[in-house]
Motif scaffolding. Structure first.
Motif, PDB file in Angstrom:
ATOM      1  N   GLY A 177      -2.899 113.377 -11.343  1.00  0.00           N
ATOM      2  CA  GLY A 177      -3.602 114.283 -10.429  1.00  0.00           C
ATOM      3  C   GLY A 177      -5.102 114.054 -10.490  1.00  0.00           C
ATOM      4  N   GLU A 178      -5.629 113.993 -11.726  1.00  0.00           N
ATOM      5  CA  GLU A 178      -7.073 113.761 -11.888  1.00  0.00           C
ATOM      6  C   GLU A 178      -7.459 112.365 -11.389  1.00  0.00           C
ATOM      7  OE1 GLU A 178      -9.424 115.929 -12.763  1.00  0.00           O
ATOM      8  OE2 GLU A 178      -8.075 117.592 -13.231  1.00  0.00           O
ATOM      9  N   ALA A 179      -6.546 111.390 -11.562  1.00  0.00           N
ATOM     10  CA  ALA A 179      -6.830 110.022 -11.121  1.00  0.00           C
ATOM     11  C   ALA A 179      -6.953 109.948  -9.603  1.00  0.00           C
ATOM     12  CB  ALA A 179      -5.734 109.071 -11.606  1.00  0.00           C
ATOM     13  N   TYR A 180      -6.060 110.621  -8.898  1.00  0.00           N
ATOM     14  CA  TYR A 180      -6.057 110.543  -7.435  1.00  0.00           C
ATOM     15  C   TYR A 180      -7.103 111.458  -6.800  1.00  0.00           C
ATOM     16  CZ  TYR A 180      -1.908 107.698  -6.613  1.00  0.00           C
ATOM     17  OH  TYR A 180      -1.023 106.668  -6.520  1.00  0.00           O
ATOM     18  N   PHE A 181      -7.207 112.666  -7.345  1.00  0.00           N
ATOM     19  CA  PHE A 181      -7.958 113.697  -6.610  1.00  0.00           C
ATOM     20  C   PHE A 181      -9.030 114.393  -7.438  1.00  0.00           C
ATOM     21  CE2 PHE A 181      -3.443 113.778  -5.158  1.00  0.00           C
ATOM     22  CZ  PHE A 181      -3.641 113.107  -3.959  1.00  0.00           C
ATOM     23  N   THR A 223     -14.014 106.882 -20.854  1.00  0.00           N
ATOM     24  CA  THR A 223     -14.008 108.089 -20.027  1.00  0.00           C
ATOM     25  C   THR A 223     -12.880 109.011 -20.479  1.00  0.00           C
ATOM     26  OG1 THR A 223     -14.877 106.905 -18.115  1.00  0.00           O
ATOM     27  CG2 THR A 223     -13.773 108.998 -17.677  1.00  0.00           C
ATOM     28  N   PHE A 224     -13.232 110.238 -20.800  1.00  0.00           N
ATOM     29  CA  PHE A 224     -12.252 111.220 -21.243  1.00  0.00           C
ATOM     30  C   PHE A 224     -12.399 112.467 -20.377  1.00  0.00           C
ATOM     31  CE2 PHE A 224     -13.177 108.434 -24.764  1.00  0.00           C
ATOM     32  CZ  PHE A 224     -11.920 108.113 -25.239  1.00  0.00           C
ATOM     33  N   ILE A 225     -11.287 112.925 -19.850  1.00  0.00           N
ATOM     34  CA  ILE A 225     -11.277 114.096 -18.974  1.00  0.00           C
ATOM     35  C   ILE A 225     -10.576 115.225 -19.726  1.00  0.00           C
ATOM     36  CG2 ILE A 225     -10.397 115.018 -16.792  1.00  0.00           C
ATOM     37  CD1 ILE A 225     -10.625 112.152 -15.669  1.00  0.00           C
ATOM     38  N   ILE A 226     -11.282 116.338 -19.891  1.00  0.00           N
ATOM     39  CA  ILE A 226     -10.783 117.401 -20.760  1.00  0.00           C
ATOM     40  C   ILE A 226     -10.392 118.622 -19.950  1.00  0.00           C
ATOM     41  CG2 ILE A 226     -11.260 118.717 -22.879  1.00  0.00           C
ATOM     42  CD1 ILE A 226     -11.870 115.804 -23.347  1.00  0.00           C
ATOM     43  N   GLY A 227      -9.149 119.061 -20.128  1.00  0.00           N
ATOM     44  CA  GLY A 227      -8.693 120.262 -19.432  1.00  0.00           C
ATOM     45  C   GLY A 227      -7.896 121.170 -20.354  1.00  0.00           C
ATOM     46  N   GLY A 228      -7.452 122.282 -19.803  1.00  0.00           N
ATOM     47  CA  GLY A 228      -6.636 123.230 -20.576  1.00  0.00           C
ATOM     48  C   GLY A 228      -7.482 124.300 -21.223  1.00  0.00           C
ATOM     49  N   GLY A 229      -6.813 125.239 -21.885  1.00  0.00           N
ATOM     50  CA  GLY A 229      -7.374 126.458 -22.480  1.00  0.00           C
ATOM     51  C   GLY A 229      -8.850 126.425 -22.836  1.00  0.00           C
ATOM     52  N   ARG A 254     -21.458 103.164 -26.907  1.00  0.00           N
ATOM     53  CA  ARG A 254     -22.100 104.475 -26.978  1.00  0.00           C
ATOM     54  C   ARG A 254     -22.631 104.955 -25.625  1.00  0.00           C
ATOM     55  NH1 ARG A 254     -25.232 104.084 -32.385  1.00  0.00           N
ATOM     56  NH2 ARG A 254     -23.164 103.549 -33.188  1.00  0.00           N
ATOM     57  N   ALA A 255     -23.372 104.082 -24.945  1.00  0.00           N
ATOM     58  CA  ALA A 255     -24.039 104.512 -23.709  1.00  0.00           C
ATOM     59  C   ALA A 255     -23.042 104.749 -22.578  1.00  0.00           C
ATOM     60  CB  ALA A 255     -25.060 103.467 -23.282  1.00  0.00           C
ATOM     61  N   ARG A 256     -21.844 104.172 -22.708  1.00  0.00           N
ATOM     62  CA  ARG A 256     -20.869 104.292 -21.616  1.00  0.00           C
ATOM     63  C   ARG A 256     -19.986 105.532 -21.712  1.00  0.00           C
ATOM     64  NH1 ARG A 256     -17.148 100.189 -22.000  1.00  0.00           N
ATOM     65  NH2 ARG A 256     -18.088  99.102 -23.751  1.00  0.00           N
ATOM     66  N   ILE A 257     -20.011 106.213 -22.871  1.00  0.00           N
ATOM     67  CA  ILE A 257     -19.132 107.371 -23.068  1.00  0.00           C
ATOM     68  C   ILE A 257     -19.381 108.434 -22.001  1.00  0.00           C
ATOM     69  CG2 ILE A 257     -18.732 109.373 -24.591  1.00  0.00           C
ATOM     70  CD1 ILE A 257     -17.444 106.859 -25.697  1.00  0.00           C
ATOM     71  N   GLU A 258     -18.318 108.906 -21.368  1.00  0.00           N
ATOM     72  CA  GLU A 258     -18.472 110.089 -20.498  1.00  0.00           C
ATOM     73  C   GLU A 258     -17.316 111.050 -20.725  1.00  0.00           C
ATOM     74  OE1 GLU A 258     -18.808 108.929 -16.365  1.00  0.00           O
ATOM     75  OE2 GLU A 258     -16.871 107.914 -16.366  1.00  0.00           O
ATOM     76  N   ILE A 259     -17.702 112.297 -20.963  1.00  0.00           N
ATOM     77  CA  ILE A 259     -16.744 113.375 -21.214  1.00  0.00           C
ATOM     78  C   ILE A 259     -16.805 114.302 -20.011  1.00  0.00           C
ATOM     79  CG2 ILE A 259     -16.067 115.225 -22.818  1.00  0.00           C
ATOM     80  CD1 ILE A 259     -16.171 112.445 -24.129  1.00  0.00           C
ATOM     81  N   LEU A 260     -15.747 114.314 -19.231  1.00  0.00           N
ATOM     82  CA  LEU A 260     -15.768 115.058 -17.976  1.00  0.00           C
ATOM     83  C   LEU A 260     -14.791 116.225 -18.028  1.00  0.00           C
ATOM     84  CD1 LEU A 260     -15.524 111.950 -15.605  1.00  0.00           C
ATOM     85  CD2 LEU A 260     -17.603 113.132 -16.344  1.00  0.00           C
ATOM     86  N   PRO A 261     -15.172 117.372 -17.463  1.00  0.00           N
ATOM     87  CA  PRO A 261     -14.179 118.440 -17.350  1.00  0.00           C
ATOM     88  C   PRO A 261     -13.145 118.077 -16.273  1.00  0.00           C
ATOM     89  CG  PRO A 261     -16.249 119.092 -16.309  1.00  0.00           C
ATOM     90  CD  PRO A 261     -16.483 117.739 -16.920  1.00  0.00           C
ATOM     91  N   ALA A 262     -11.896 118.460 -16.534  1.00  0.00           N
ATOM     92  CA  ALA A 262     -10.867 118.280 -15.502  1.00  0.00           C
ATOM     93  C   ALA A 262     -11.270 119.100 -14.284  1.00  0.00           C
ATOM     94  CB  ALA A 262      -9.520 118.733 -16.037  1.00  0.00           C
ATOM     95  N   GLN A 263     -11.007 118.557 -13.089  1.00  0.00           N
ATOM     96  CA  GLN A 263     -11.463 119.236 -11.866  1.00  0.00           C
ATOM     97  C   GLN A 263     -10.389 120.094 -11.221  1.00  0.00           C
ATOM     98  OE1 GLN A 263     -13.012 116.499  -8.935  1.00  0.00           O
ATOM     99  NE2 GLN A 263     -14.788 116.021 -10.174  1.00  0.00           N
ATOM    100  N   LEU A 264      -9.129 119.745 -11.474  1.00  0.00           N
ATOM    101  CA  LEU A 264      -8.060 120.344 -10.674  1.00  0.00           C
ATOM    102  C   LEU A 264      -7.451 121.582 -11.301  1.00  0.00           C
ATOM    103  CD1 LEU A 264      -6.243 117.067  -9.601  1.00  0.00           C
ATOM    104  CD2 LEU A 264      -8.038 118.292  -8.390  1.00  0.00           C
TER     105      LEU A 264
END
Lengths: 326, 326
Positions: free
Chosen positions: B125-129, B271-277, B302-312
């Motif tokens: 879901g996060e990959a597509y949208f 790239t890490f997408i973090i979701g849930g509680g 190091r410079a490439r790390i991105e921690i993103l909140p899940a959007q959906l």
């Protein structure tokens, strides 16, 4: 890879900090001709490239080589820019910042050139011709000064975003653990990398006065005489039944099994191929890995775990590099 | 996924231990109709399957739905046999050992059915949208009772040997750490999984007498009243500036960053997408992750790390399941 009736020949080069190994390899895994030259890395990049040229020249001129060569594959340390054929910042080749190795070799030899990271080349060698045959997914680990690995997923090397995938040596097993050269704490390299392993054994041996490892220059190798203790000494002592040496290797295996367990739960990859220095020690190391990794994976993976010794030894690099053209 | 001119419709089902969520989704990411029914998992597999049928029936009959439905995608807990469309041993669905869910659904609805693990469906879901758009590689982590993850490599879910890939919750950060439900020690789930996180906070709150978390039923939620403290309470207190609650979340982020660092060095995925509680808690958790992961990867990453909140949010599951037919 073509069938026996349609064998291909390519050149594999294994560029190391000390030696350059080069071979004409056949697509059935036979090494046709092989030779080794000193890298002489201290003389700088241009000299090292000249040494590679010289190795290839000798391979081809030894006697008339009639079959067509499909390409030159190179396994090189450091990070590789696959698109441009660049070798970037190899840690053990002084003065190499950005070397256009593919371009240099293809210009001189009028052949296609493909460059791969050395740990990845070794993994490819095992995938085609060694312990990884018939396995879609595996991780091939080489234990030396550092711990390198090549990750094979669905039969191909997985490179990650910028070609750094496989830095398994920097999986931490203890966030409060000993400091690694990379700055991180508890990296598995800081437990089982050669220098760390030897430092720990030197530190502990006085508590084991019976151990063969207390005898100076045990094993009578040059390295032992020079450096007090080598990984080969530890292996040799363990083979003679030395309890302390066996324990050092078993414990190294236990630590490594923890890191491999982390890789397994993340990827559901359960085949690990172990090569390099202390891997030659055999049973104590492998027993330690096997016991530990089973405690460190989730239950449905446990029965599938297999820890295999690398089969190709020092030839994994040239065969894997050559296989880039099979 | 087709262009705007050729939109597809499919049904996405998110099968949870408490609720079944189902939606008609369009290939541009629009959720067309959505509803939720109780799973009533305690009444056994046949009843749960009947509830899924009922959800789909209501979706389709709400009013005449004219566009053709291309298939039914299901995100289900547990291990999935993709070839046979089986759901195996889902931990929170009692009595489910091996349920032929794909067969049951395709027979009843005469549609193609595809089943995916729920963490993987959320990642898709996060990959597509969502946050993963335009990224070839990422890991989507859902923090709840357990820590699940879906690994996207080269734009596709990576399943591993038997579909268990993504058990990121069982990456250990300390081989001497607290014991996890899985039997292993120091699993990241045993630091930041909801129940462990709350247990630790309950244990420590008396040392922080000023903290809002000492007030019974803080936040006046039902869960808080029932169970002394919920993850939502911690988030809420942090949002009001509570120092102890903020520290609990920051520290959870620090721990998580160590596990993510291990995944990053192995895969060169940054790239890490973090979701849930607790992800909803926002800044303190993300600050902790960001600080920690940068200390726990090798320098070139190091410079490439991105921690993103899940959007959906809660829609990731149905959208990802539906996307199996886009």
């Amino acid at each position: 890879m073509k069938s026996k009736n349609n064998l291909l020949y390519s050149i594999g080069v294994d560029l190391g900090g000390t030696n350059i190994k080069a071979a004409i390899c056949r697509s059935d895994g036979k090494i046709f001709r092989v030779l080794s030259l000193p890298t002489e890395a201290d003389r700088g990049p241009a000299h090292v490239v000249a040494q590679i040229h010289s190795a290839i020249e000798r391979l081809l001129s030894k006697k008339n080589f009639l079959a067509p060569i499909t390409g030159i594959g190179v396994g090189a340390p450091g990070s590789i820019d696959h698109e441009k054929g660049l070798v970037l910042h190899p840690p053990n080749l002084p003065g190499w910042k950005k070397v256009k190795l593919a371009q240099e070799l293809s210009k001189r030899w009028n052949l296609r050139v493909n460059i791969e990271n050395d740990a990845n080349a070794a993994a490819l060698g095992e995938a085609y011709f060694g312990s990884g045959k018939n396995r879609a997914h595996f991780i091939a680990i080489t234990i030396g000064t550092g711990i390198g690995s090549g990750i094979i997923l669905d039969g191909n090397i997985f490179h990650g975003e910028k070609g750094f995938a496989g830095e398994l040596g920097h999986i931490s097993i203890d966030y409060n653990g000993p400091k690694c050269n990379c700055g991180k704490r508890g990296c598995i390299e800081a437990y089982v990398g050669n220098s760390y392993l030897i430092a720990k054994a030197l530190d502990e041996r006085s508590s084991h006065p019976d151990s063969l490892l207390n005898r100076k220059a045990f094993g009578k190798t040059q390295r032992a005489a020079n450096r007090e203790m080598s990984v080969r000494d530890i292996s040799l002592a363990a083979k003679r039944g030395d309890v302390f040496a066996t324990h050092v290797l078993y414990r190294a295996g236990e630590y490594l099994g923890m890191a491999l367990g982390n890789a397994a739960v993340l990827l559901d990859v359960t085949t690990f191929i172990i090569g390099g220095g202390i891997a030659a020690a055999g049973k104590p190391l492998f027993d330690g890995i096997n016991a530990s990794i089973r405690r460190n994976v989730i239950k449905p993976m446990r029965a599938r775990i297999e820890i295999l010794p690398a089969q190709l030894g020092n030839n994994a690099g040239v065969l894997g590099a050559a296989s880039l053209f099979f």
